[in-house]
Design a protein around this motif. Structure first.
Motif, PDB file in Angstrom:
ATOM      1  N   TYR A  16       0.832  -1.206   0.000  1.00  0.00           N
ATOM      2  CA  TYR A  16       0.000   0.000   0.000  1.00  0.00           C
ATOM      3  C   TYR A  16       0.870   1.261   0.000  1.00  0.00           C
ATOM      4  O   TYR A  16       0.581   2.226  -0.714  1.00  0.00           O
ATOM      5  N   ASN A  21      -3.524   0.203  -3.916  1.00  0.00           N
ATOM      6  CA  ASN A  21      -4.731   0.443  -3.117  1.00  0.00           C
ATOM      7  C   ASN A  21      -5.463  -0.845  -2.753  1.00  0.00           C
ATOM      8  O   ASN A  21      -6.133  -0.920  -1.728  1.00  0.00           O
ATOM      9  N   PHE A  24      -4.556  -2.184   0.616  1.00  0.00           N
ATOM     10  CA  PHE A  24      -5.239  -1.571   1.760  1.00  0.00           C
ATOM     11  C   PHE A  24      -6.659  -2.112   1.884  1.00  0.00           C
ATOM     12  O   PHE A  24      -7.153  -2.333   2.989  1.00  0.00           O
ATOM     13  N   ASP A  25      -7.317  -2.330   0.756  1.00  0.00           N
ATOM     14  CA  ASP A  25      -8.661  -2.912   0.795  1.00  0.00           C
ATOM     15  C   ASP A  25      -8.640  -4.275   1.492  1.00  0.00           C
ATOM     16  O   ASP A  25      -9.560  -4.613   2.242  1.00  0.00           O
ATOM     17  N   LEU A  28      -8.331  -3.704   5.171  1.00  0.00           N
ATOM     18  CA  LEU A  28      -9.620  -3.244   5.687  1.00  0.00           C
ATOM     19  C   LEU A  28     -10.598  -4.403   5.837  1.00  0.00           C
ATOM     20  O   LEU A  28     -11.266  -4.532   6.867  1.00  0.00           O
ATOM     21  N   PHE A  57      -9.025   4.733  10.234  1.00  0.00           N
ATOM     22  CA  PHE A  57      -8.445   4.341   8.955  1.00  0.00           C
ATOM     23  C   PHE A  57      -7.846   5.531   8.204  1.00  0.00           C
ATOM     24  O   PHE A  57      -6.859   5.379   7.491  1.00  0.00           O
ATOM     25  N   ILE A  61      -4.052   5.500   7.014  1.00  0.00           N
ATOM     26  CA  ILE A  61      -3.691   5.823   5.632  1.00  0.00           C
ATOM     27  C   ILE A  61      -2.599   6.888   5.592  1.00  0.00           C
ATOM     28  O   ILE A  61      -1.584   6.743   4.913  1.00  0.00           O
ATOM     29  N   ARG A  65       1.143   6.280   4.246  1.00  0.00           N
ATOM     30  CA  ARG A  65       1.527   7.041   3.047  1.00  0.00           C
ATOM     31  C   ARG A  65       2.737   7.940   3.320  1.00  0.00           C
ATOM     32  O   ARG A  65       3.527   8.212   2.423  1.00  0.00           O
ATOM     33  N   SER A 168     -13.043   1.936  -4.098  1.00  0.00           N
ATOM     34  CA  SER A 168     -12.712   1.295  -2.827  1.00  0.00           C
ATOM     35  C   SER A 168     -12.931   2.281  -1.677  1.00  0.00           C
ATOM     36  O   SER A 168     -12.968   3.501  -1.890  1.00  0.00           O
ATOM     37  N   ASN A 170     -10.833   2.930   0.573  1.00  0.00           N
ATOM     38  CA  ASN A 170      -9.585   3.674   0.642  1.00  0.00           C
ATOM     39  C   ASN A 170      -9.614   4.887  -0.295  1.00  0.00           C
ATOM     40  O   ASN A 170      -9.217   5.990   0.071  1.00  0.00           O
ATOM     41  N   THR A 171     -10.115   4.697  -1.507  1.00  0.00           N
ATOM     42  CA  THR A 171     -10.201   5.802  -2.478  1.00  0.00           C
ATOM     43  C   THR A 171     -11.187   6.864  -1.987  1.00  0.00           C
ATOM     44  O   THR A 171     -10.914   8.061  -2.079  1.00  0.00           O
ATOM     45  N   GLY A 174      -9.558   8.799   0.741  1.00  0.00           N
ATOM     46  CA  GLY A 174      -8.541   9.673   0.157  1.00  0.00           C
ATOM     47  C   GLY A 174      -9.158  10.904  -0.489  1.00  0.00           C
ATOM     48  O   GLY A 174      -8.657  12.018  -0.329  1.00  0.00           O
TER      49      GLY A 174
END
Length: 196
Positions: A16, A21, A24-25, A28, A57, A61, A65, A168, A170-171, A174
């Motif tokens: 990740y 990505n 990370f999914d 999760l 989360f 992230i 990152r 996702s 995560n997206t 973000g």
């Protein structure tokens, strides 16, 4: 490449950090339900649980990152620690709000500003802030504006936003983060004050 389900948490974190990505999914889906239950047990409040879960989360992230993740072999415990600290911070800030006893004869609990109709000036200021926020929202890129509107105006969870927009979680997280960063930047550039 190996299936993501077979990889360790640390390998997924590294993937990740390198921009994968889907890694990370997988983290999760692997830890989300347990973390959600843990937070709910501590708070006993479903709305607060959602907020803390999402904030946990987001912090994860950002930390990954930025290359600051150092919890080798302890990803699940690290997530729980972030969540616990956020819960402590929440209740600490609630406790620090002043409380008033009605036992004090000199204090008229019904004669408090927050229980009265807001002053006209307050309403004007609040309306201006809301107008400024709406203006800034219209200036966001479409993908960021969509997530922000679904979260704050439609009150959807990030899971629901992800499903609705076909991306996702995560997206979605973000995009929300960048929406807030961009709004702060635009407010500063245009000398817009977003607090009373």
């Amino acid at each position: 490449m190996q299936s993501l389900e077979l990889l360790t948490d640390d390998v997924l974190v590294n993937l990740y950090a390198e921009g994968d990505n889907e890694a990370f999914d997988e983290l999760l889906s692997r830890h989300g339900a347990r973390l959600h239950n843990y937070i709910n047990q501590l708070t006993g409040d479903s709305d607060l649980t959602e907020d803390i879960f999402q904030e946990t989360f987001v912090k994860a992230i950002v930390t990954i990152r930025q290359g600051r993740y150092t919890e080798s072999g302890k990803f699940a415990a690290w997530l729980s620690r972030i969540a616990r600290n956020l819960i402590i911070d929440h209740f600490r800030s609630e406790r620090s709000e002043p409380t008033v006893s009605t036992d004090d004869d000199n204090y008229d609990i019904l004669n408090r500003r927050e229980l009265s109709e807001a002053a006209i000036e307050d309403n004007i200021v609040i309306e201006q802030i809301l107008s400024d926020v709406r203006h800034l929202v219209t200036m966001l890129p479409d993908t960021q504006r969509e997530v922000l509107e679904l979260r704050y105006y439609k009150n959807l969870s990030f899971k629901e936003i992800a499903e609705f927009t076909g991306v996702s979680i995560n997206t979605a997280l973000g995009r929300m983060r960048y929406a807030i960063i961009n709004m702060r930047r635009m407010a500063k550039e245009q000398n817009i004050v977003l607090t009373r």
